[in-house]
Design a protein around this motif. Structure first.
Motif, PDB file in Angstrom:
ATOM      1  N   LEU A   1       0.855  -1.340   0.181  1.00 33.11           N
ATOM      2  CA  LEU A   1      -0.007  -0.067  -0.103  1.00 33.11           C
ATOM      3  C   LEU A   1       0.982   1.242   0.032  1.00 33.11           C
ATOM      4  O   LEU A   1       0.586   2.178  -0.780  1.00 33.11           O
ATOM      5  CB  LEU A   1      -0.854   0.028   1.138  1.00 33.11           C
ATOM      6  N   TYR A   2       2.030   1.193   0.657  1.00 32.07           N
ATOM      7  CA  TYR A   2       2.800   2.590   0.768  1.00 32.07           C
ATOM      8  C   TYR A   2       3.425   2.576  -0.397  1.00 32.07           C
ATOM      9  O   TYR A   2       3.375   3.850  -1.060  1.00 32.07           O
ATOM     10  CB  TYR A   2       3.942   1.878   1.922  1.00 32.07           C
ATOM     11  N   ASP A   3       4.018   1.624  -1.395  1.00 32.64           N
ATOM     12  CA  ASP A   3       4.342   1.828  -2.679  1.00 32.64           C
ATOM     13  C   ASP A   3       3.312   2.096  -3.656  1.00 32.64           C
ATOM     14  O   ASP A   3       3.690   2.931  -4.653  1.00 32.64           O
ATOM     15  CB  ASP A   3       4.926   0.390  -3.217  1.00 32.64           C
ATOM     16  N   VAL A   4       2.181   1.788  -3.546  1.00 36.63           N
ATOM     17  CA  VAL A   4       1.249   2.261  -4.353  1.00 36.63           C
ATOM     18  C   VAL A   4       1.062   3.783  -4.153  1.00 36.63           C
ATOM     19  O   VAL A   4       1.017   4.501  -5.310  1.00 36.63           O
ATOM     20  CB  VAL A   4      -0.410   1.855  -4.112  1.00 36.63           C
ATOM     21  N   VAL A   5       0.924   4.228  -3.209  1.00 40.39           N
ATOM     22  CA  VAL A   5       0.855   5.801  -2.910  1.00 40.39           C
ATOM     23  C   VAL A   5       2.031   6.361  -3.251  1.00 40.39           C
ATOM     24  O   VAL A   5       2.132   7.442  -3.962  1.00 40.39           O
ATOM     25  CB  VAL A   5       0.753   5.963  -1.372  1.00 40.39           C
ATOM     26  N   ILE A   6       3.548   6.023  -2.975  1.00 32.81           N
ATOM     27  CA  ILE A   6       4.632   6.333  -3.698  1.00 32.81           C
ATOM     28  C   ILE A   6       4.745   6.311  -5.172  1.00 32.81           C
ATOM     29  O   ILE A   6       5.173   7.612  -5.754  1.00 32.81           O
ATOM     30  CB  ILE A   6       5.851   5.436  -3.146  1.00 32.81           C
ATOM     31  N   VAL A   7       4.277   5.549  -5.958  1.00 37.56           N
ATOM     32  CA  VAL A   7       4.475   5.321  -7.243  1.00 37.56           C
ATOM     33  C   VAL A   7       3.440   6.305  -7.887  1.00 37.56           C
ATOM     34  O   VAL A   7       3.573   7.063  -8.825  1.00 37.56           O
ATOM     35  CB  VAL A   7       3.910   3.935  -7.640  1.00 37.56           C
ATOM     36  N   SER A   8       2.282   6.418  -7.526  1.00 33.25           N
ATOM     37  CA  SER A   8       1.097   7.325  -7.946  1.00 33.25           C
ATOM     38  C   SER A   8       1.544   8.901  -7.509  1.00 33.25           C
ATOM     39  O   SER A   8       1.132   9.730  -8.132  1.00 33.25           O
ATOM     40  CB  SER A   8      -0.248   6.965  -7.195  1.00 33.25           C
ATOM     41  N   ALA A   9       2.378   8.912  -6.594  1.00 33.66           N
ATOM     42  CA  ALA A   9       2.700  10.315  -6.317  1.00 33.66           C
ATOM     43  C   ALA A   9       4.097  10.670  -7.268  1.00 33.66           C
ATOM     44  O   ALA A   9       4.413  11.729  -7.031  1.00 33.66           O
ATOM     45  CB  ALA A   9       2.951  10.648  -4.933  1.00 33.66           C
ATOM     46  N   GLY A  10       4.448   9.825  -7.896  1.00 35.46           N
ATOM     47  CA  GLY A  10       5.724   9.868  -8.560  1.00 35.46           C
ATOM     48  C   GLY A  10       7.035   9.985  -8.051  1.00 35.46           C
ATOM     49  O   GLY A  10       8.062  10.760  -8.325  1.00 35.46           O
ATOM     50  N   GLU A  11       6.880   9.645  -6.682  1.00 37.79           N
ATOM     51  CA  GLU A  11       8.372   9.476  -5.840  1.00 37.79           C
ATOM     52  C   GLU A  11       9.265   8.043  -5.929  1.00 37.79           C
ATOM     53  O   GLU A  11      10.214   8.069  -5.283  1.00 37.79           O
ATOM     54  CB  GLU A  11       7.916   9.681  -4.373  1.00 37.79           C
ATOM     55  N   LEU A  12       8.744   7.010  -6.703  1.00 41.35           N
ATOM     56  CA  LEU A  12       9.500   5.829  -6.913  1.00 41.35           C
ATOM     57  C   LEU A  12      10.680   6.321  -7.557  1.00 41.35           C
ATOM     58  O   LEU A  12      10.640   7.013  -8.485  1.00 41.35           O
ATOM     59  CB  LEU A  12       8.755   4.716  -7.347  1.00 41.35           C
ATOM     60  N   ARG A  13      11.670   5.665  -7.230  1.00 43.36           N
ATOM     61  CA  ARG A  13      13.229   5.820  -7.698  1.00 43.36           C
ATOM     62  C   ARG A  13      13.568   4.707  -8.529  1.00 43.36           C
ATOM     63  O   ARG A  13      13.198   3.533  -7.959  1.00 43.36           O
ATOM     64  CB  ARG A  13      13.887   6.341  -6.924  1.00 43.36           C
ATOM     65  N   ASP A  14      14.117   4.816  -9.551  1.00 42.83           N
ATOM     66  CA  ASP A  14      14.734   3.459 -10.208  1.00 42.83           C
ATOM     67  C   ASP A  14      16.290   3.271  -9.453  1.00 42.83           C
ATOM     68  O   ASP A  14      16.543   3.787  -8.512  1.00 42.83           O
ATOM     69  CB  ASP A  14      14.854   4.018 -11.877  1.00 42.83           C
ATOM     70  N   ALA A  15      16.797   2.326 -10.406  1.00 36.64           N
ATOM     71  CA  ALA A  15      18.110   1.747  -9.813  1.00 36.64           C
ATOM     72  C   ALA A  15      19.140   2.777  -9.680  1.00 36.64           C
ATOM     73  O   ALA A  15      20.062   2.768  -9.079  1.00 36.64           O
ATOM     74  CB  ALA A  15      18.625   0.413 -10.450  1.00 36.64           C
ATOM     75  N   GLU A  16      19.055   3.834 -10.688  1.00 34.01           N
ATOM     76  CA  GLU A  16      19.989   4.872 -10.696  1.00 34.01           C
ATOM     77  C   GLU A  16      19.631   5.927  -9.967  1.00 34.01           C
ATOM     78  O   GLU A  16      20.292   7.098 -10.130  1.00 34.01           O
ATOM     79  CB  GLU A  16      20.276   5.307 -12.225  1.00 34.01           C
TER      80      GLU A  16
END
Length: 134
Positions: free
Chosen positions: A57-72
């Motif tokens: 659930l935390y990640d769903v919020v993070i992804v929808s907010a545009g805060e998920l970071r890639d490997a770089e």
């Protein structure tokens, strides 16, 4: 102590829409983290089934907010990835063929206009020929 990944100001080339779809549908298995290139946290997420749903659930919020970071370390913010602009160059043969097709279509349009004018200009007595009774 490990050093943090350098944070680039430019967004990731990964799609936020794809990451969000993966997070919602396959989030407990860490599919969105594998997509972002973060295989270690994706594997850990799969083993714990998304932290029993809390991490998911935390990640769903993070992804929808545009805060998920890639490997770089770049944020996945763009909904659609930018395709490189391709400009198709037409060969001389293709341009000649296109010109010929345009000419044929113009001629057909002229013929259709002529036919419509011809049919609409016929006298009413010529268009309706009724057989005499008998």
């Amino acid at each position: 102590m490990t050093q943090p990944l350098p944070m680039a100001n430019e967004p990731s080339e990964k799609s936020r829409g794809v990451a969000l779809a993966l997070a919602v549908l396959l989030g407990p298995f860490g599919a969105h983290r594998f997509y972002a290139g973060r295989a270690e946290s994706g594997a850990l997420m799969a083993c714990t089934l998304g932290g029993l749903g809390i991490w998911w659930l935390y990640d769903v919020v993070i992804v929808s907010a545009g805060e998920l970071r890639d490997a770089e370390g770049r944020r996945i913010t763009e909904w659609e990835t930018q395709a490189p602009e391709r400009r198709a160059e037409l060969s001389a043969d293709a341009l000649a063929e296109l010109h010929a097709l345009r000419t044929e279509v113009a001629e057909l349009a002229e013929r259709m206009d002529f036919t419509e004018r011809l049919l609409s200009s016929r006298a009413p007595d010529e268009t309706r020929r009724v057989a005499p009774p008998g």
